[in-house]
Design a protein around this motif. Structure first.
Motif, PDB file in Angstrom:
ATOM      1  N   THR A  48       5.504  -6.237  15.758  1.00  0.00           N
ATOM      2  CA  THR A  48       6.589  -5.890  15.067  1.00  0.00           C
ATOM      3  C   THR A  48       6.475  -4.498  14.427  1.00  0.00           C
ATOM      4  O   THR A  48       5.115  -4.049  14.318  1.00  0.00           O
ATOM      5  N   TYR A  49       7.456  -4.095  13.787  1.00  0.00           N
ATOM      6  CA  TYR A  49       7.340  -2.841  12.856  1.00  0.00           C
ATOM      7  C   TYR A  49       7.375  -2.949  11.570  1.00  0.00           C
ATOM      8  O   TYR A  49       7.716  -2.267  10.808  1.00  0.00           O
ATOM      9  N   ASN A  50       6.611  -4.192  11.069  1.00  0.00           N
ATOM     10  CA  ASN A  50       6.475  -4.372   9.770  1.00  0.00           C
ATOM     11  C   ASN A  50       5.177  -4.787   9.217  1.00  0.00           C
ATOM     12  O   ASN A  50       4.213  -5.097   9.934  1.00  0.00           O
ATOM     13  N   SER A  51       4.967  -4.496   7.799  1.00  0.00           N
ATOM     14  CA  SER A  51       3.675  -4.598   6.945  1.00  0.00           C
ATOM     15  C   SER A  51       4.347  -5.334   5.803  1.00  0.00           C
ATOM     16  O   SER A  51       5.317  -5.169   5.459  1.00  0.00           O
ATOM     17  N   VAL A  52       3.236  -6.154   5.237  1.00  0.00           N
ATOM     18  CA  VAL A  52       3.432  -6.894   3.984  1.00  0.00           C
ATOM     19  C   VAL A  52       2.190  -6.443   3.085  1.00  0.00           C
ATOM     20  O   VAL A  52       1.022  -6.512   3.573  1.00  0.00           O
ATOM     21  N   ILE A  53       2.541  -5.814   1.930  1.00  0.00           N
ATOM     22  CA  ILE A  53       1.217  -5.485   0.897  1.00  0.00           C
ATOM     23  C   ILE A  53       1.317  -6.268  -0.343  1.00  0.00           C
ATOM     24  O   ILE A  53       2.377  -6.598  -0.659  1.00  0.00           O
ATOM     25  N   PHE A  54       0.321  -6.938  -0.580  1.00  0.00           N
ATOM     26  CA  PHE A  54       0.061  -7.651  -1.678  1.00  0.00           C
ATOM     27  C   PHE A  54      -0.926  -7.003  -2.683  1.00  0.00           C
ATOM     28  O   PHE A  54      -1.801  -6.427  -2.365  1.00  0.00           O
ATOM     29  N   ARG A  55      -0.716  -6.701  -3.888  1.00  0.00           N
ATOM     30  CA  ARG A  55      -1.246  -6.217  -4.855  1.00  0.00           C
ATOM     31  C   ARG A  55      -1.260  -6.974  -6.190  1.00  0.00           C
ATOM     32  O   ARG A  55      -0.301  -7.229  -6.671  1.00  0.00           O
ATOM     33  N   MET A  56      -2.450  -7.225  -6.712  1.00  0.00           N
ATOM     34  CA  MET A  56      -2.679  -8.006  -7.835  1.00  0.00           C
ATOM     35  C   MET A  56      -3.675  -7.357  -8.697  1.00  0.00           C
ATOM     36  O   MET A  56      -4.869  -6.829  -8.318  1.00  0.00           O
ATOM     37  N   TYR A  57      -3.379  -7.242 -10.031  1.00  0.00           N
ATOM     38  CA  TYR A  57      -4.313  -6.267 -10.905  1.00  0.00           C
ATOM     39  C   TYR A  57      -3.971  -6.729 -12.280  1.00  0.00           C
ATOM     40  O   TYR A  57      -3.097  -7.431 -12.622  1.00  0.00           O
ATOM     41  N   ASP A  58      -5.126  -6.572 -13.181  1.00  0.00           N
ATOM     42  CA  ASP A  58      -5.313  -6.917 -14.550  1.00  0.00           C
ATOM     43  C   ASP A  58      -4.754  -5.753 -15.333  1.00  0.00           C
ATOM     44  O   ASP A  58      -5.984  -4.819 -15.208  1.00  0.00           O
ATOM     45  N   GLU A  59      -3.974  -5.649 -15.986  1.00  0.00           N
ATOM     46  CA  GLU A  59      -3.586  -4.514 -16.674  1.00  0.00           C
ATOM     47  C   GLU A  59      -4.769  -4.259 -18.171  1.00  0.00           C
ATOM     48  O   GLU A  59      -4.882  -3.303 -18.741  1.00  0.00           O
ATOM     49  N   GLY A  60      -5.196  -5.453 -18.445  1.00  0.00           N
ATOM     50  CA  GLY A  60      -6.322  -5.502 -19.577  1.00  0.00           C
ATOM     51  C   GLY A  60      -5.733  -6.621 -20.327  1.00  0.00           C
ATOM     52  O   GLY A  60      -4.558  -7.013 -20.419  1.00  0.00           O
ATOM     53  N   ASN A  61      -6.692  -7.153 -20.931  1.00  0.00           N
ATOM     54  CA  ASN A  61      -6.536  -8.359 -21.825  1.00  0.00           C
ATOM     55  C   ASN A  61      -5.821  -9.560 -21.173  1.00  0.00           C
ATOM     56  O   ASN A  61      -4.810 -10.285 -21.571  1.00  0.00           O
TER      57      ASN A  61
END
Length: 198
Positions: A48-61
């Motif tokens: 298909t013409y689709n993507s899924v993007i997962f992003r996980m991060y710690d801003e701190g503390n």
């Protein structure tokens, strides 16, 4: 035949790599991982013409943020964004999720060290000595999955930075159940499926 497949696979993932920068531009996020603890996974459906993007991060503390972006490759635009925060206290009947524990479960899958699938393809199939027109040589039968889902992963854990790509790990694991990297790819996806339905 194998050479053509490898060439085709290389072209698909080279384009995928270029596309990651284009997607980042639309998402307005940098190409480099800016947080000390961050993971991005670009999931591309090859039919298909689709993507899924997962992003996980710690801003701190221990302040973790997760975004799941739905992206149209055809229109080069975001179609949906799910943002997830991790409250520290129980809200109604909802128990708080432990983001740091999720992060540790991701690290257990060896994401800091996993290679591209292309570098482990030598483990797919068992070589055997074969005779062709009276000459002996080594041959190997390999399973190839052309349609499915490809993944590009970028991860940073403090000073450890890694990126790797793989495709169709569930199917390949059925064919090659003893390949450690395939096990790790699948464990990574299992954590994300369990915690975020990704």
């Amino acid at each position: 035949m194998i050479r053509y497949f490898i060439f085709f696979f290389f072209i698909v993932f080279s384009c995928f790599g270029q596309e990651v920068s284009e997607i980042n531009k639309v998402l307005e996020i940098p190409d480099t991982l800016t947080y000390k603890k961050e993971i991005r996974i670009y999931k591309k459906y090859q039919t298909t013409y689709n993507s899924v993007i997962f992003r996980m991060y710690d801003e701190g503390n221990n302040n973790w943020i997760v975004f799941i972006y739905y992206y149209s490759d055809k229109f080069k635009d975001i179609t949906k964004i799910n943002g997830i925060t991790f409250p520290k206290e129980k809200i109604g009947k909802l128990k708080p999720k432990d983001a740091e524990l999720i992060w540790l479960n991701l690290l257990i899958t060896n994401i800091e060290f996993l290679p591209n699938m292309e570098t482990i393809r030598y483990k797919f199939g068992k070589p055997k000595i074969d005779s062709d027109r009276g000459e002996r040589g080594i041959s190997k039968t390999e399973k190839h999955v052309l349609d499915g889902v490809g993944y590009k992963v970028y991860v940073r854990n403090e000073k450890n930075i890694n990126n790797f790509s793989f495709d169709n790990p569930e199917t390949y694991l059925k064919y090659y159940p003893t390949v450690d990297e395939l096990i790790s790819y699948n464990e990574l996806l299992s954590v994300l499926e369990k915690e975020f339905s990704f």
